[in-house]
Scaffold this motif. Structure first.
Motif, PDB file in Angstrom:
ATOM      1  N   ARG A 181     -44.663 -39.711 -14.927  1.00 36.00           N
ATOM      2  CA  ARG A 181     -45.241 -39.442 -13.611  1.00 36.00           C
ATOM      3  C   ARG A 181     -44.180 -39.155 -12.560  1.00 36.00           C
ATOM      4  N   GLU A 182     -43.093 -39.903 -12.563  1.00 34.83           N
ATOM      5  CA  GLU A 182     -42.063 -39.720 -11.529  1.00 34.83           C
ATOM      6  C   GLU A 182     -41.444 -38.324 -11.618  1.00 34.83           C
ATOM      7  N   ILE A 183     -41.102 -37.907 -12.836  1.00 34.17           N
ATOM      8  CA  ILE A 183     -40.478 -36.596 -13.013  1.00 34.17           C
ATOM      9  C   ILE A 183     -41.478 -35.483 -12.709  1.00 34.17           C
ATOM     10  N   ALA A 184     -42.701 -35.644 -13.193  1.00 36.56           N
ATOM     11  CA  ALA A 184     -43.724 -34.631 -12.945  1.00 36.56           C
ATOM     12  C   ALA A 184     -44.005 -34.503 -11.456  1.00 36.56           C
ATOM     13  N   GLY A 185     -44.026 -35.634 -10.759  1.00 34.86           N
ATOM     14  CA  GLY A 185     -44.267 -35.608  -9.318  1.00 34.86           C
ATOM     15  C   GLY A 185     -43.157 -34.887  -8.578  1.00 34.86           C
ATOM     16  N   LYS A 186     -41.915 -35.103  -9.002  1.00 34.33           N
ATOM     17  CA  LYS A 186     -40.783 -34.437  -8.362  1.00 34.33           C
ATOM     18  C   LYS A 186     -40.839 -32.922  -8.584  1.00 34.33           C
TER      19      LYS A 186
END
Length: 277
Positions: free
Chosen positions: A208-213
């Motif tokens: 989620r963190e990478i996808a959000g970035k």
């Protein structure tokens, strides 16, 4: 108006009998029929192609000027396969049986007469006496066909090229959904195939963190329409290993200049990159 003389025994005219019939409706019907024929004739003349009408036994009943020019004569009375393709027997692809059952049939055919491609529409015409004829409308599509074939060849070559590059290549729409991708990206995210990527987003493959970035950066690109060139970024692959890429993302515009998505290319950096990213 009909008028009949009244004669006496000596055959002298002694009066006149007049018979009047209202033919307004008939006149209107004839006018409407005339207008309909004129409209039909105008459509046939305006059609950019060949038009002919034939009977169930393939005898030409009507031909427009381009059809006559192709036949080299007025083909009325000739067999349609002779006038159109210079064949001595019915065309192998003839659809008369379907048309005379009431079906409109469309297809493409390569004519043996000139080795050109034609788009054909055959439709039944029902006459007032209950008989049926076939009308054919034919357009030469050779140039379009060749252009389409060239486009397919170019797409296949491009597909082969991008699938054999080590770079990750993809196209996304305005909602960040993949609409095109190559094998390198499918392998990197662990997708079963390129087709398995289409319609999905980074959230389906990355934490989620990478996808959000990634999504935040793309939203900014879509908003400003300013490309991101050679930015180093770290992304975790399907095995959970961080990989560094030199990433380039550019806006994708439609024919009116509106930004409708983006094109991305990620070049692997072999584990090396800016740790500040």
């Amino acid at each position: 108006l009909y008028a009949f003389p009244i004669l006496d025994s000596q055959e002298n005219v002694t009066g006149v009998v007049e018979y009047v019939r209202d033919i307004t409706a008939q006149g209107k019907a004839e006018t409407a029929a005339g207008e309909s024929r004129a409209q039909y004739q105008a459509m046939v003349e305006a059609f950019d192609g060949l038009v002919y009408v034939c009977s169930k036994d393939n005898e030409v009943e009507f031909a427009n000027k381009p059809m006559a020019a192709r036949a080299g004569r007025n083909p009325v009375g000739d067999k349609c396969y002779k006038a159109l393709h210079d064949l001595d027997a019915a065309c192998p692809w003839c659809v008369n049986e379907r048309v005379f059952r009431g079906e409109t049939v469309r297809w493409e055919v390569l004519s043996p007469k000139d080795n050109r491609w034609y788009y054909v529409v055959n439709t039944p015409i029902r006459h007032a006496d209950g008989s049926v004829s076939k009308m054919a409308m034919i357009q030469d599509i050779t140039e379009k066909k060749l252009a389409d074939d060239r486009l397919v060849d170019e797409r296949n070559r491009l597909r082969t090229l991008i699938d054999n590059l080590p770079d990750v290549i993809y196209v996304k729409d305005a909602e960040s959904r993949f609409v095109m991708a190559n094998e390198a990206l499918a392998t990197f995210v662990g997708a079963e195939s390129v087709e398995n990527l289409i319609g999905k987003t980074d959230e389906d493959f990355f934490p989620r963190e990478i996808a959000g970035k990634l999504r935040a950066e793309e939203v900014q690109l879509l908003k400003t329409a300013k490309p991101v060139i050679n930015r180093e970024e770290q992304v975790v692959d399907a095995e959970g290993r961080p990989q560094w890429f030199s990433s380039t993302k550019v806006p994708l515009r439609d024919g009116k200049g509106n930004t409708v998505g983006l094109v991305g290319v990620g070049r692997p950096l072999g584990g090396q990159g800016d740790p500040s990213h």
